[in-house]
Design a protein around this motif. Structure first.
Motif, PDB file in Angstrom:
ATOM      1  N   GLN A  67      16.467   0.128  -3.033  1.00 52.53           N
ATOM      2  CA  GLN A  67      17.313   1.096  -3.749  1.00 52.53           C
ATOM      3  C   GLN A  67      17.168   2.531  -3.237  1.00 52.53           C
ATOM      4  N   LEU A  68      16.060   2.815  -2.523  1.00 52.06           N
ATOM      5  CA  LEU A  68      15.902   4.183  -1.999  1.00 52.06           C
ATOM      6  C   LEU A  68      16.183   4.274  -0.498  1.00 52.06           C
ATOM      7  N   TRP A  69      16.828   3.216   0.040  1.00 56.98           N
ATOM      8  CA  TRP A  69      17.200   3.261   1.462  1.00 56.98           C
ATOM      9  C   TRP A  69      18.692   2.976   1.640  1.00 56.98           C
ATOM     10  N   LEU A  92       9.979  14.213  -6.160  1.00 60.55           N
ATOM     11  CA  LEU A  92      10.598  13.163  -6.988  1.00 60.55           C
ATOM     12  C   LEU A  92       9.637  11.976  -7.039  1.00 60.55           C
ATOM     13  N   GLU A  93       9.318  11.522  -8.231  1.00 57.50           N
ATOM     14  CA  GLU A  93       8.365  10.415  -8.365  1.00 57.50           C
ATOM     15  C   GLU A  93       8.672   9.614  -9.626  1.00 57.50           C
ATOM     16  N   LEU A  94       8.600   8.294  -9.490  1.00 66.85           N
ATOM     17  CA  LEU A  94       8.881   7.409 -10.617  1.00 66.85           C
ATOM     18  C   LEU A  94       7.730   7.384 -11.625  1.00 66.85           C
ATOM     19  N   ASN A  95       6.513   7.292 -11.104  1.00 65.82           N
ATOM     20  CA  ASN A  95       5.358   6.994 -11.955  1.00 65.82           C
ATOM     21  C   ASN A  95       4.368   8.166 -11.969  1.00 65.82           C
ATOM     22  N   PRO A  96       4.297   8.901 -13.071  1.00 65.66           N
ATOM     23  CA  PRO A  96       3.407  10.074 -13.103  1.00 65.66           C
ATOM     24  C   PRO A  96       1.937   9.701 -12.955  1.00 65.66           C
ATOM     25  N   SER A 155       0.840  -1.204   0.000  1.00 66.87           N
ATOM     26  CA  SER A 155       0.000   0.000   0.000  1.00 66.87           C
ATOM     27  C   SER A 155       0.868   1.245   0.000  1.00 66.87           C
ATOM     28  N   PHE A 156       0.324   2.323  -0.519  1.00 68.55           N
ATOM     29  CA  PHE A 156       1.080   3.579  -0.536  1.00 68.55           C
ATOM     30  C   PHE A 156       1.151   4.223   0.854  1.00 68.55           C
ATOM     31  N   HIS A 157       0.229   3.851   1.736  1.00 68.21           N
ATOM     32  CA  HIS A 157       0.204   4.448   3.082  1.00 68.21           C
ATOM     33  C   HIS A 157      -0.153   3.386   4.103  1.00 68.21           C
ATOM     34  N   SER A 158       0.011   3.762   5.375  1.00 70.28           N
ATOM     35  CA  SER A 158      -0.387   2.893   6.476  1.00 70.28           C
ATOM     36  C   SER A 158      -1.910   2.754   6.487  1.00 70.28           C
ATOM     37  N   VAL A 204      10.579  13.356  -1.445  1.00 67.13           N
ATOM     38  CA  VAL A 204      11.132  12.186  -2.151  1.00 67.13           C
ATOM     39  C   VAL A 204      10.080  11.077  -2.124  1.00 67.13           C
ATOM     40  N   CYS A 205       9.642  10.668  -3.292  1.00 66.03           N
ATOM     41  CA  CYS A 205       8.522   9.739  -3.481  1.00 66.03           C
ATOM     42  C   CYS A 205       7.210  10.483  -3.251  1.00 66.03           C
ATOM     43  N   TYR A 206       6.930  11.368  -4.151  1.00 62.45           N
ATOM     44  CA  TYR A 206       5.776  12.267  -4.083  1.00 62.45           C
ATOM     45  C   TYR A 206       4.449  11.493  -4.061  1.00 62.45           C
ATOM     46  N   GLY A 207       4.367  10.408  -4.811  1.00 67.24           N
ATOM     47  CA  GLY A 207       3.198   9.541  -4.775  1.00 67.24           C
ATOM     48  C   GLY A 207       1.904  10.269  -5.075  1.00 67.24           C
ATOM     49  N   LEU A 208       0.944  10.143  -4.164  1.00 68.94           N
ATOM     50  CA  LEU A 208      -0.361  10.790  -4.348  1.00 68.94           C
ATOM     51  C   LEU A 208      -0.278  12.286  -4.044  1.00 68.94           C
ATOM     52  N   GLY A 209       0.840  12.697  -3.448  1.00 68.82           N
ATOM     53  CA  GLY A 209       1.024  14.106  -3.102  1.00 68.82           C
ATOM     54  C   GLY A 209       0.529  14.458  -1.709  1.00 68.82           C
ATOM     55  N   LEU A 244      11.054  11.646   3.241  1.00 73.35           N
ATOM     56  CA  LEU A 244      11.600  10.454   2.585  1.00 73.35           C
ATOM     57  C   LEU A 244      10.574   9.332   2.739  1.00 73.35           C
ATOM     58  N   ASP A 245       9.864   9.033   1.639  1.00 72.62           N
ATOM     59  CA  ASP A 245       8.679   8.168   1.761  1.00 72.62           C
ATOM     60  C   ASP A 245       8.624   7.063   0.691  1.00 72.62           C
ATOM     61  N   PRO A 246       9.703   6.286   0.528  1.00 74.58           N
ATOM     62  CA  PRO A 246       9.632   5.165  -0.424  1.00 74.58           C
ATOM     63  C   PRO A 246       8.805   4.004   0.149  1.00 74.58           C
ATOM     64  N   PHE A 247       8.503   3.021  -0.687  1.00 76.06           N
ATOM     65  CA  PHE A 247       7.952   1.783  -0.161  1.00 76.06           C
ATOM     66  C   PHE A 247       8.998   1.182   0.784  1.00 76.06           C
ATOM     67  N   SER A 248       8.576   0.143   1.535  1.00 74.78           N
ATOM     68  CA  SER A 248       9.430  -0.370   2.616  1.00 74.78           C
ATOM     69  C   SER A 248      10.776  -0.912   2.087  1.00 74.78           C
ATOM     70  N   ILE A 281      10.032  13.505 -12.788  1.00 75.34           N
ATOM     71  CA  ILE A 281       9.554  12.144 -13.029  1.00 75.34           C
ATOM     72  C   ILE A 281      10.740  11.265 -13.445  1.00 75.34           C
ATOM     73  N   GLY A 282      10.892  10.130 -12.752  1.00 68.08           N
ATOM     74  CA  GLY A 282      11.995   9.215 -13.073  1.00 68.08           C
ATOM     75  C   GLY A 282      12.521   8.585 -11.799  1.00 68.08           C
ATOM     76  N   ASP A 283      13.564   7.793 -11.920  1.00 69.95           N
ATOM     77  CA  ASP A 283      14.166   7.139 -10.762  1.00 69.95           C
ATOM     78  C   ASP A 283      14.817   8.200  -9.869  1.00 69.95           C
ATOM     79  N   ALA A 284      14.395   8.226  -8.612  1.00 72.77           N
ATOM     80  CA  ALA A 284      14.911   9.251  -7.692  1.00 72.77           C
ATOM     81  C   ALA A 284      16.429   9.164  -7.531  1.00 72.77           C
TER      82      ALA A 284
HETATM   83  C1  LIG Z   1       4.935   4.948  -0.242  1.00 71.94           C
HETATM   84  S1  LIG Z   1       4.613   5.704  -1.793  1.00 71.94           S
HETATM   85  C2  LIG Z   1       4.709   7.434  -1.433  1.00 71.94           C
HETATM   86  C3  LIG Z   1       3.441   8.073  -0.917  1.00 71.94           C
HETATM   87  C4  LIG Z   1       3.476   9.571  -1.029  1.00 71.94           C
HETATM   88  N1  LIG Z   1       4.578  10.168  -0.320  1.00 71.94           N
HETATM   89  C5  LIG Z   1       2.195  10.240  -0.684  1.00 71.94           C
HETATM   90  O1  LIG Z   1       2.181  11.131   0.174  1.00 71.94           O
HETATM   91  O2  LIG Z   1       1.177   9.903  -1.272  1.00 71.94           O
HETATM   92  C6  LIG Z   1       6.131   5.447  -2.665  1.00 71.94           C
HETATM   93  C7  LIG Z   1       6.215   6.149  -3.992  1.00 71.94           C
HETATM   94  O3  LIG Z   1       7.524   5.976  -4.489  1.00 71.94           O
HETATM   95  C8  LIG Z   1       7.480   5.875  -5.890  1.00 71.94           C
HETATM   96  N2  LIG Z   1       8.732   5.228  -6.326  1.00 71.94           N
HETATM   97  C9  LIG Z   1       9.060   3.923  -6.321  1.00 71.94           C
HETATM   98  N3  LIG Z   1      10.311   3.745  -6.784  1.00 71.94           N
HETATM   99  C10 LIG Z   1      10.795   4.971  -7.066  1.00 71.94           C
HETATM  100  C11 LIG Z   1      12.030   5.452  -7.583  1.00 71.94           C
HETATM  101  N4  LIG Z   1      13.025   4.618  -7.862  1.00 71.94           N
HETATM  102  N5  LIG Z   1      12.171   6.773  -7.749  1.00 71.94           N
HETATM  103  C12 LIG Z   1      11.178   7.629  -7.450  1.00 71.94           C
HETATM  104  N6  LIG Z   1       9.984   7.238  -6.945  1.00 71.94           N
HETATM  105  C13 LIG Z   1       9.798   5.931  -6.763  1.00 71.94           C
HETATM  106  C14 LIG Z   1       6.235   5.059  -6.149  1.00 71.94           C
HETATM  107  O4  LIG Z   1       5.762   5.229  -7.467  1.00 71.94           O
HETATM  108  C15 LIG Z   1       5.296   5.615  -5.083  1.00 71.94           C
HETATM  109  O5  LIG Z   1       4.527   6.657  -5.602  1.00 71.94           O
END
Ligand SMILES: C[S@@+](CC[C@H](N)C(=O)[O-])C[C@H]1O[C@@H](n2cnc3c(N)ncnc32)[C@H](O)[C@@H]1O
Length: 302
Positions: free
Chosen positions: A170-172, A91-95, A27-30, A62-67, A160-164, A138-141
């Motif tokens: 790669q983001l930890w 910074l976000e991978l997937n627009p 999930s993107f959040h808790s 970092v990892c903007y996600g849903l914003g 700093l909010d990547p997945f776990s 947009i791209g790999d952070a």
């Molecule tokens: C836990 S979610 C972030 C939730 C966000 N901070 C929010 O407030 O909604 C992690 C985000 O990291 C992005 N992501 C994953 N790998 C990435 C990478 N290598 N570079 C940048 N963003 C990445 C995902 O697409 C996802 O949107």
């Protein structure tokens, strides 16, 4: 089908919505509350209400996600000081992720007044108004962060909010954390929801002092970090408990590494496992049992 239609809103315990990522299997959040996580794990620990008293505040999301973290930050800053000028880099991978949040009207539930800003950022990648300049990379952070460094952007607050770590190691890594910490202003605060020992070690190796944020909503605390040479800020860091300090002496504290900032997650995970097997640190299971015992009985076990 447009890519952002792949994301289906799921409600969390505070009534706000999140998405599930099939790609990262997380999930993107808790599930305890997506919106409250933004305030309690990111905006409050980075002292944004205080920073907002300045004429300009710089944010790196970092990892903007849903914003959500940016949304909570803007609301906090402009509530304190409506004329504060905000410079934001996300910074976000997937627009498709921020676009899906807008397309699904997820901010309606927030009763949120800055949705037009987030909409423009999600679909056009930048916003310029009389009180804000924002850009979404947009791209790999791991690549984007280098451009942020080269641009000389120094943030008052970094989220700093990547997945776990197991899903997105790669983001930890120590190397990524070093790149992120370069963007932190000398008086700035960096916050993450994670309390993983590997993450905390990576922050320390990147030259930061760390503290623990309260476990609001989740069962576990988060982490906040500042530069050690700022004694004033370091004194304000909420200290790690003895249990958390001992966690940093176990195998779990071996950090992830990615020397060239370009390795696939599997390679990063295997390298760490090999390092853990070769090390002489206490197994984390022993630490966990010891503290389970102490917490249940109030005694220390010899
Ligand atoms: C836990 S979610 C972030 C939730 C966000 N901070 C929010 O407030 O909604 C992690 C985000 O990291 C992005 N992501 C994953 N790998 C990435 C990478 N290598 N570079 C940048 N963003 C990445 C995902 O697409 C996802 O949107």
């Amino acid at each position: 089908m447009v890519e952002f239609e792949n994301f289906i809103p799921q409600v969390t315990a505070d009534g706000s919505f999140t998405f599930f990522s099939p790609e990262f299997n997380e999930s993107f959040h808790s599930h305890f509350g997506a919106k409250q996580e933004s305030y309690f794990k990111f905006v409050e620990p980075t002292q944004l209400a205080q920073a907002a008293q300045k004429p300009v505040v710089r944010l790196l999301d970092v990892c903007y996600g849903l914003g959500y973290n940016t949304a909570a930050a803007l609301q906090t800053i402009w509530r304190v000081n409506p004329s504060c000028y905000v410079e934001l880099i996300g910074l976000e991978l997937n627009p498709a992720v921020p676009q899906a949040a807008i397309a699904n009207h997820l901010f309606d539930q927030w009763d949120y007044e800055y949705t037009p800003i987030l909409t423009q950022l999600a679909f056009e990648g930048q916003v310029n108004t009389e009180r804000m300049q924002a850009k979404l990379f947009i791209g790999d952070a791991r690549i984007s962060i280098q451009a942020v460094n080269q641009a000389g952007f120094y943030a008052d607050a970094i989220f700093l909010d990547p997945f776990s770590p197991p899903q997105c190691p790669q983001l930890w890594t120590v190397e990524f954390m070093q790149q992120v910490s370069v963007c932190l202003q000398k008086n700035g605060w960096l916050a993450t929801y994670s309390c993983a020992a590997s993450v905390r070690t990576a922050m320390k190796l990147a030259g930061l002092n760390i503290g623990s944020t309260p476990p609001v909503g989740r069962r576990s605390p988060g982490t906040v970090a500042v530069y050690p040479d700022n004694e004033c800020l370091s004194n304000l860091l909420p200290p790690l408990s003895p249990e958390e300090q001992e966690h940093l002496l176990t195998r779990a504290a071996i950090p992830y590494r990615d020397p060239q900032l370009n390795e696939p997650p599997e390679v990063i995970i295997v390298r760490r496992q090999q390092e853990q097997q070769a090390c002489s640190l206490e197994p984390t299971s022993r630490w966990r049992k010891r503290w389970l015992w102490k917490n249940q009985t109030g005694h220390s076990k010899t």
